[in-house]
Structures are given as C-alpha cells and as structure tokens.
Design a protein around this motif. Structure first.
Motif, PDB file in Angstrom:
ATOM      1  N   SER A 135       0.827  -1.210   0.000  1.00 27.62           N
ATOM      2  CA  SER A 135       0.000   0.000   0.000  1.00 27.62           C
ATOM      3  C   SER A 135       0.860   1.258   0.000  1.00 27.62           C
ATOM      4  O   SER A 135       0.579   2.219  -0.723  1.00 27.62           O
ATOM      5  N   ILE A 136       1.912   1.248   0.815  1.00 25.50           N
ATOM      6  CA  ILE A 136       2.791   2.418   0.899  1.00 25.50           C
ATOM      7  C   ILE A 136       3.445   2.700  -0.447  1.00 25.50           C
ATOM      8  O   ILE A 136       3.414   3.819  -0.956  1.00 25.50           O
ATOM      9  N   LEU A 137       4.042   1.669  -1.041  1.00 27.89           N
ATOM     10  CA  LEU A 137       4.738   1.850  -2.311  1.00 27.89           C
ATOM     11  C   LEU A 137       3.784   2.257  -3.422  1.00 27.89           C
ATOM     12  O   LEU A 137       4.098   3.131  -4.232  1.00 27.89           O
ATOM     13  N   ALA A 138       2.610   1.629  -3.453  1.00 31.92           N
ATOM     14  CA  ALA A 138       1.643   1.955  -4.503  1.00 31.92           C
ATOM     15  C   ALA A 138       1.186   3.401  -4.400  1.00 31.92           C
ATOM     16  O   ALA A 138       1.081   4.109  -5.410  1.00 31.92           O
ATOM     17  N   ALA A 139       0.916   3.874  -3.177  1.00 28.71           N
ATOM     18  CA  ALA A 139       0.454   5.251  -2.989  1.00 28.71           C
ATOM     19  C   ALA A 139       1.536   6.255  -3.365  1.00 28.71           C
ATOM     20  O   ALA A 139       1.266   7.243  -4.059  1.00 28.71           O
ATOM     21  N   LEU A 140       2.760   6.011  -2.930  1.00 29.56           N
ATOM     22  CA  LEU A 140       3.853   6.940  -3.237  1.00 29.56           C
ATOM     23  C   LEU A 140       4.173   6.926  -4.727  1.00 29.56           C
ATOM     24  O   LEU A 140       4.455   7.976  -5.319  1.00 29.56           O
ATOM     25  N   GLN A 141       4.119   5.740  -5.339  1.00 30.48           N
ATOM     26  CA  GLN A 141       4.359   5.660  -6.778  1.00 30.48           C
ATOM     27  C   GLN A 141       3.275   6.406  -7.566  1.00 30.48           C
ATOM     28  O   GLN A 141       3.550   6.996  -8.615  1.00 30.48           O
ATOM     29  N   ALA A 142       2.046   6.398  -7.044  1.00 29.63           N
ATOM     30  CA  ALA A 142       0.945   7.101  -7.713  1.00 29.63           C
ATOM     31  C   ALA A 142       1.061   8.612  -7.593  1.00 29.63           C
ATOM     32  O   ALA A 142       0.379   9.347  -8.304  1.00 29.63           O
ATOM     33  N   GLY A 143       1.914   9.083  -6.664  1.00 29.51           N
ATOM     34  CA  GLY A 143       2.132  10.518  -6.546  1.00 29.51           C
ATOM     35  C   GLY A 143       1.774  11.132  -5.216  1.00 29.51           C
ATOM     36  O   GLY A 143       1.831  12.361  -5.060  1.00 29.51           O
ATOM     37  N   ALA A 144       1.415  10.306  -4.226  1.00 25.92           N
ATOM     38  CA  ALA A 144       1.102  10.851  -2.905  1.00 25.92           C
ATOM     39  C   ALA A 144       2.350  11.482  -2.295  1.00 25.92           C
ATOM     40  O   ALA A 144       3.451  10.948  -2.402  1.00 25.92           O
ATOM     41  N   SER A 145       2.170  12.631  -1.647  1.00 26.04           N
ATOM     42  CA  SER A 145       3.288  13.335  -1.025  1.00 26.04           C
ATOM     43  C   SER A 145       3.397  13.042   0.466  1.00 26.04           C
ATOM     44  O   SER A 145       4.345  13.486   1.115  1.00 26.04           O
ATOM     45  N   GLY A 146       2.434  12.319   0.998  1.00 24.74           N
ATOM     46  CA  GLY A 146       2.474  12.003   2.414  1.00 24.74           C
ATOM     47  C   GLY A 146       1.682  10.751   2.693  1.00 24.74           C
ATOM     48  O   GLY A 146       0.804  10.365   1.908  1.00 24.74           O
ATOM     49  N   TYR A 147       1.989  10.096   3.815  1.00 29.59           N
ATOM     50  CA  TYR A 147       1.329   8.837   4.154  1.00 29.59           C
ATOM     51  C   TYR A 147       1.242   8.728   5.664  1.00 29.59           C
ATOM     52  O   TYR A 147       2.260   8.649   6.353  1.00 29.59           O
ATOM     53  N   LEU A 148       0.012   8.746   6.177  1.00 26.54           N
ATOM     54  CA  LEU A 148      -0.245   8.586   7.602  1.00 26.54           C
ATOM     55  C   LEU A 148      -1.213   7.437   7.820  1.00 26.54           C
ATOM     56  O   LEU A 148      -2.011   7.112   6.935  1.00 26.54           O
ATOM     57  N   THR A 149      -1.159   6.828   8.998  1.00 23.15           N
ATOM     58  CA  THR A 149      -2.169   5.848   9.357  1.00 23.15           C
ATOM     59  C   THR A 149      -3.217   6.538  10.235  1.00 23.15           C
ATOM     60  O   THR A 149      -2.974   7.616  10.798  1.00 23.15           O
ATOM     61  N   LYS A 150      -4.367   5.892  10.365  1.00 17.12           N
ATOM     62  CA  LYS A 150      -5.471   6.501  11.107  1.00 17.12           C
ATOM     63  C   LYS A 150      -5.258   6.462  12.618  1.00 17.12           C
ATOM     64  O   LYS A 150      -6.123   6.901  13.371  1.00 17.12           O
ATOM     65  N   GLU A 151      -4.110   5.968  13.031  1.00 16.18           N
ATOM     66  CA  GLU A 151      -3.752   6.075  14.442  1.00 16.18           C
ATOM     67  C   GLU A 151      -3.272   7.488  14.780  1.00 16.18           C
ATOM     68  O   GLU A 151      -3.144   7.842  15.954  1.00 16.18           O
ATOM     69  N   ALA A 152      -3.012   8.302  13.754  1.00 19.92           N
ATOM     70  CA  ALA A 152      -2.528   9.667  13.969  1.00 19.92           C
ATOM     71  C   ALA A 152      -3.587  10.508  14.679  1.00 19.92           C
ATOM     72  O   ALA A 152      -4.785  10.393  14.394  1.00 19.92           O
ATOM     73  N   ASP A 153      -3.151  11.379  15.581  1.00 19.42           N
ATOM     74  CA  ASP A 153      -4.094  12.245  16.286  1.00 19.42           C
ATOM     75  C   ASP A 153      -4.319  13.539  15.499  1.00 19.42           C
ATOM     76  O   ASP A 153      -3.705  13.770  14.448  1.00 19.42           O
ATOM     77  N   ARG A 154      -5.203  14.399  16.020  1.00 17.03           N
ATOM     78  CA  ARG A 154      -5.570  15.626  15.316  1.00 17.03           C
ATOM     79  C   ARG A 154      -4.357  16.510  15.064  1.00 17.03           C
ATOM     80  O   ARG A 154      -4.194  17.055  13.969  1.00 17.03           O
ATOM     81  N   THR A 155      -3.501  16.655  16.059  1.00 13.87           N
ATOM     82  CA  THR A 155      -2.326  17.513  15.905  1.00 13.87           C
ATOM     83  C   THR A 155      -1.424  17.007  14.783  1.00 13.87           C
ATOM     84  O   THR A 155      -0.931  17.790  13.960  1.00 13.87           O
TER      85      THR A 155
END
Length: 218
Positions: free
Chosen positions: A93-113
């Motif tokens: 998933s990480i490689l596919a998203a970055l290869q598609a052009g995503a500039s950032g990658y976070l998981t939904k464990e990330a908080d609001r800040t």
C-alpha cells in the motif's frame, strides 16, 4: 503559500470517519474543507471542481480506490497535493500510494495535531511520512534487490502485468486495463512470482520500479 486558508478535500468511504475528519480539520483557522467524497471517483471530481491545495485520501474505497484516484489527481492537477490517511501500513500500500504521486502517508492512528501538521506540511509541497512508514521504507531499501532482469524468463503478458503492478494498479484494475478476467490476472501473477522469486507484491513493485528506471537510463 499565501495567507488564505489551506483548501482541503476529505475522502473516506466511511461516513462517520469522513464527517469527523471534515469537522475536526475545518475547525482550524488556516484550513478550509471545501468538499468531501465517499470514493476515489468522487475525489477526482471534487478535486477538479475545487482545485484544493490538499486532498486527504483514504485508500480502500469502492468504485475507484485511493491509489487510482491519487494518480488521476496528480496527473491533471499538479498543484494539488495528495496526503494518504489510511488504516493500511503494509509495504504494498505504501509503495503503490507513493508511486501514484502521494506526497504524504499517515495511518489513522494519527491524532488531530499530527494530521493538521501533515496537512500544513503537504500544502507547502513537502513530504510527510509517519514514523512507522519511514521505518518500512528504510527496511525496504535495505532489502536485497530482486533477481536481475536477464534472469527472468517472463512472457510478454507477464512483463505487461509487472509494469502495471509497478504503476500501482490492483488486480481488478489490471484486468480492466488488459480486458481479461481477474482470475487470469491472478494466474499470470502467480507464474510471475514463481519465476522471479517474489515473496510479496511489494517485491514486484520494487523490481518494476528498478527495472523501469534502468530502462530509462539506457
């Protein structure tokens, strides 16, 4: 960046998650949520209509997944940044998203800040990766490369599918692109993996990217 708020499109197929993210992020004085979308196709339409600074993109969605939507958005709207926010942190998933052009990658464990900081960083054109994603990328970079190209006795169809895997396409998308059944795609991929010694789809993505880069440099 100017003094205007960061325009943001929030994309997630789960209504509760999508609405919570939209409300939470829109509360920030420097962020303006201009639209939400329930799938990748809607995300592409919303991006083309609003031309946002950032699209906050889920990956696993119906109609068109986040990888496919990211590719379409980046192809037509180079000034719009895509920031992935997903439950998936696997190599593929990480490689596919970055290869598609995503500039950032976070998981939904990330908080609001963390999410707000990532949106602001992405809006400035900078890459933002969660610590776990950075660790995975470093681990991937440290892995030995797959077998060299001359050792792979692939058929023309297997090479074609390998290239599409490198472009971030999933099995249903490959089947549609080649006008063959998904079962046939799986058969070709199984044969490809056996010949190449790949242990995961991430290995195939890495090899495809390395091979494509090598071909361009020749």
């Amino acid at each position: 960046m100017t003094d205007r708020p960061i325009s943001l499109v929030v994309v997630d197929d789960q209504a509760t998650v999508r609405e919570a993210l939209a409300v939470m992020l829109d509360l920030a004085e420097d962020v303006n949520v201009v639209a939400t979308a329930t799938n990748g196709a809607e995300a592409v339409e919303a991006a083309r209509e609003h031309r946002p600074d950032v699209v906050l993109m889920d990956l696993n969605m119906p109609v068109l997944d986040g990888v496919g939507a990211t590719g379409k958005i980046r192809e037509t709207l180079p000034d719009t940044t895509v920031l992935v926010l997903t439950t998936f942190d696997d190599d593929e998933s990480i490689l596919a998203a970055l290869q598609a052009g995503a500039s950032g990658y976070l998981t939904k464990e990330a908080d609001r800040t963390t999410i707000l900081h990532a949106v602001r960083t992405a809006a400035q054109g900078q890459t933002v990766l969660s610590p776990e994603v950075q660790r995975r990328l470093l681990a991937l970079a440290a892995k030995p490369a797959p077998p060299a190209e001359p050792d792979l006795a692939l058929t023309a169809r297997e090479r074609e599918i390998l290239g599409l895997i490198g472009d971030g396409l999933r099995n249903p998308e490959i089947a549609a692109a080649l006008v063959i059944s998904e079962a046939t795609v799986k058969t070709h991929i199984n044969n490809l993996f056996a010949k190449a010694g790949f242990h995961s789809r991430a290995d195939a993505v890495r090899y495809a990217l390395n091979y494509q880069n090598g071909r361009r440099q020749q």
